[in-house]
Scaffold this motif. Structure first.
Motif, PDB file in Angstrom:
ATOM      1  N   LYS A 129     -48.851 -12.767 -15.063  1.00 32.19           N
ATOM      2  CA  LYS A 129     -47.699 -12.243 -14.331  1.00 32.19           C
ATOM      3  C   LYS A 129     -46.809 -13.369 -13.829  1.00 32.19           C
ATOM      4  N   ARG A 130     -45.507 -13.126 -13.884  1.00 30.50           N
ATOM      5  CA  ARG A 130     -44.536 -14.029 -13.287  1.00 30.50           C
ATOM      6  C   ARG A 130     -44.155 -13.517 -11.901  1.00 30.50           C
ATOM      7  N   TYR A 131     -43.552 -14.384 -11.120  1.00 34.06           N
ATOM      8  CA  TYR A 131     -43.091 -13.955  -9.793  1.00 34.06           C
ATOM      9  C   TYR A 131     -42.101 -12.803  -9.929  1.00 34.06           C
ATOM     10  N   SER A 132     -41.271 -12.845 -10.977  1.00 38.16           N
ATOM     11  CA  SER A 132     -40.285 -11.784 -11.190  1.00 38.16           C
ATOM     12  C   SER A 132     -40.953 -10.430 -11.427  1.00 38.16           C
ATOM     13  N   ASP A 133     -42.179 -10.422 -11.963  1.00 40.53           N
ATOM     14  CA  ASP A 133     -42.907  -9.165 -12.148  1.00 40.53           C
ATOM     15  C   ASP A 133     -43.265  -8.554 -10.795  1.00 40.53           C
ATOM     16  N   PHE A 134     -43.644  -9.419  -9.849  1.00 40.22           N
ATOM     17  CA  PHE A 134     -43.950  -8.938  -8.502  1.00 40.22           C
ATOM     18  C   PHE A 134     -42.682  -8.432  -7.813  1.00 40.22           C
ATOM     19  N   VAL A 135     -41.565  -9.107  -8.063  1.00 41.14           N
ATOM     20  CA  VAL A 135     -40.287  -8.670  -7.486  1.00 41.14           C
ATOM     21  C   VAL A 135     -39.922  -7.282  -8.014  1.00 41.14           C
ATOM     22  N   ALA A 136     -40.114  -7.071  -9.316  1.00 43.20           N
ATOM     23  CA  ALA A 136     -39.812  -5.767  -9.917  1.00 43.20           C
ATOM     24  C   ALA A 136     -40.697  -4.679  -9.318  1.00 43.20           C
ATOM     25  N   LEU A 137     -41.979  -4.992  -9.109  1.00 41.59           N
ATOM     26  CA  LEU A 137     -42.887  -4.027  -8.485  1.00 41.59           C
ATOM     27  C   LEU A 137     -42.433  -3.719  -7.067  1.00 41.59           C
ATOM     28  N   ASP A 138     -42.076  -4.748  -6.325  1.00 41.69           N
ATOM     29  CA  ASP A 138     -41.644  -4.567  -4.940  1.00 41.69           C
ATOM     30  C   ASP A 138     -40.404  -3.683  -4.862  1.00 41.69           C
ATOM     31  N   THR A 139     -39.504  -3.844  -5.817  1.00 39.81           N
ATOM     32  CA  THR A 139     -38.291  -3.025  -5.862  1.00 39.81           C
ATOM     33  C   THR A 139     -38.638  -1.554  -6.051  1.00 39.81           C
ATOM     34  N   GLU A 140     -39.608  -1.271  -6.927  1.00 39.80           N
ATOM     35  CA  GLU A 140     -40.028   0.113  -7.159  1.00 39.80           C
ATOM     36  C   GLU A 140     -40.692   0.718  -5.928  1.00 39.80           C
ATOM     37  N   LEU A 141     -41.421  -0.106  -5.176  1.00 41.56           N
ATOM     38  CA  LEU A 141     -42.176   0.408  -4.031  1.00 41.56           C
ATOM     39  C   LEU A 141     -41.323   0.602  -2.782  1.00 41.56           C
ATOM     40  N   LYS A 142     -40.124   0.056  -2.774  1.00 38.10           N
ATOM     41  CA  LYS A 142     -39.280   0.166  -1.576  1.00 38.10           C
ATOM     42  C   LYS A 142     -38.922   1.610  -1.260  1.00 38.10           C
ATOM     43  N   ILE A 143     -38.979   2.488  -2.268  1.00 46.06           N
ATOM     44  CA  ILE A 143     -38.660   3.894  -2.035  1.00 46.06           C
ATOM     45  C   ILE A 143     -39.642   4.530  -1.056  1.00 46.06           C
TER      46      ILE A 143
END
Length: 212
Positions: A54-68
């Motif tokens: 995983k890259r850091y950007s993968d964690f960022v993408a996950l975090d974006t989805e979870l903000k809902i």
């Protein structure tokens, strides 16, 4: 892409209720970014584990989805310069571990589609919304009483459960919400037999008995 120690059988039904645990084991430079080796464990059996890169950007993408979900989970911040400093890499790895531990310790987030797909992409890449729309549309075509308007992806959080906006053909101004749920991992009957049983349900009559 997952690197499996022992690849799980494609015929194995993944039980959504079995906890996934995660350990970020290492960080390694790859071209112009860092790659984190993430080991995931499914249940208690050691052989049911795999490693993802995983890259850091993968964690960022996950975090974006979870903000809902509007749940405060702190992702380590971005850094423009010095991303490859040994001290910073170690600090970020610890921060990402704390981040994923917090997510997996929260029942709502741990069982969300986004997290399951992030940790177990081979088992959660199916587009459930598309499958739900196909199934509902097939049923409606056979009955010719309802029309599908659209899916409602922002409603609900349960895995395998979808919400669809529908309307009766003879009253098009009326809109109703239909829920659709896929068979869960505890299904043990063949689908034809299960479908036959479900068709019988509306005709079942149960007499009530009162005890004083």
């Amino acid at each position: 892409m997952a690197v499996f120690e022992k690849k799980l059988s494609q015929k194995l039904s993944i039980d959504d209720t079995v906890a996934l645990t995660c350990v970020i084991e290492a960080a390694q430079k790859s071209a112009d970014h860092m790659v984190y080796s993430v080991r995931i464990q499914y249940g208690p059996k050691p052989e049911n584990s795999w490693t993802l890169q995983k890259r850091y950007s993968d964690f960022v993408a996950l975090d974006t989805e979870l903000k809902i979900a509007n749940i405060d989970v702190q992702l380590p911040p971005k850094k423009v310069f010095g991303n490859f400093d040994r001290e910073f890499v170690a600090e970020r790895q610890q921060g990402l571990q704390k981040y994923i531990d917090t997510i997996l310790g929260h029942p709502l987030l741990a069982n969300s589609q986004a997290v399951k797909k992030f940790l177990s992409p081979d088992n959660y890449t199916i587009n459930q919304t598309e499958i739900a729309l196909q199934h509902v549309s097939m049923v409606f075509r056979s009955e010719n009483k309802w029309d599908v308007i659209e899916s409602l992806p922002d409603i609900g959080w349960r895995l395998r459960k979808e919400y669809i906006l529908v309307k009766p053909i003879d009253q098009p101004k009326i809109k109703e919400i239909l829920t659709w749920c896929d068979y869960g991992p505890d299904k043990f009957m063949p689908e034809k037999e299960l479908a036959a049983v479900l068709r019988i349900f509306p005709s079942i009559q149960v007499s009530s008995t009162c005890f004083n």
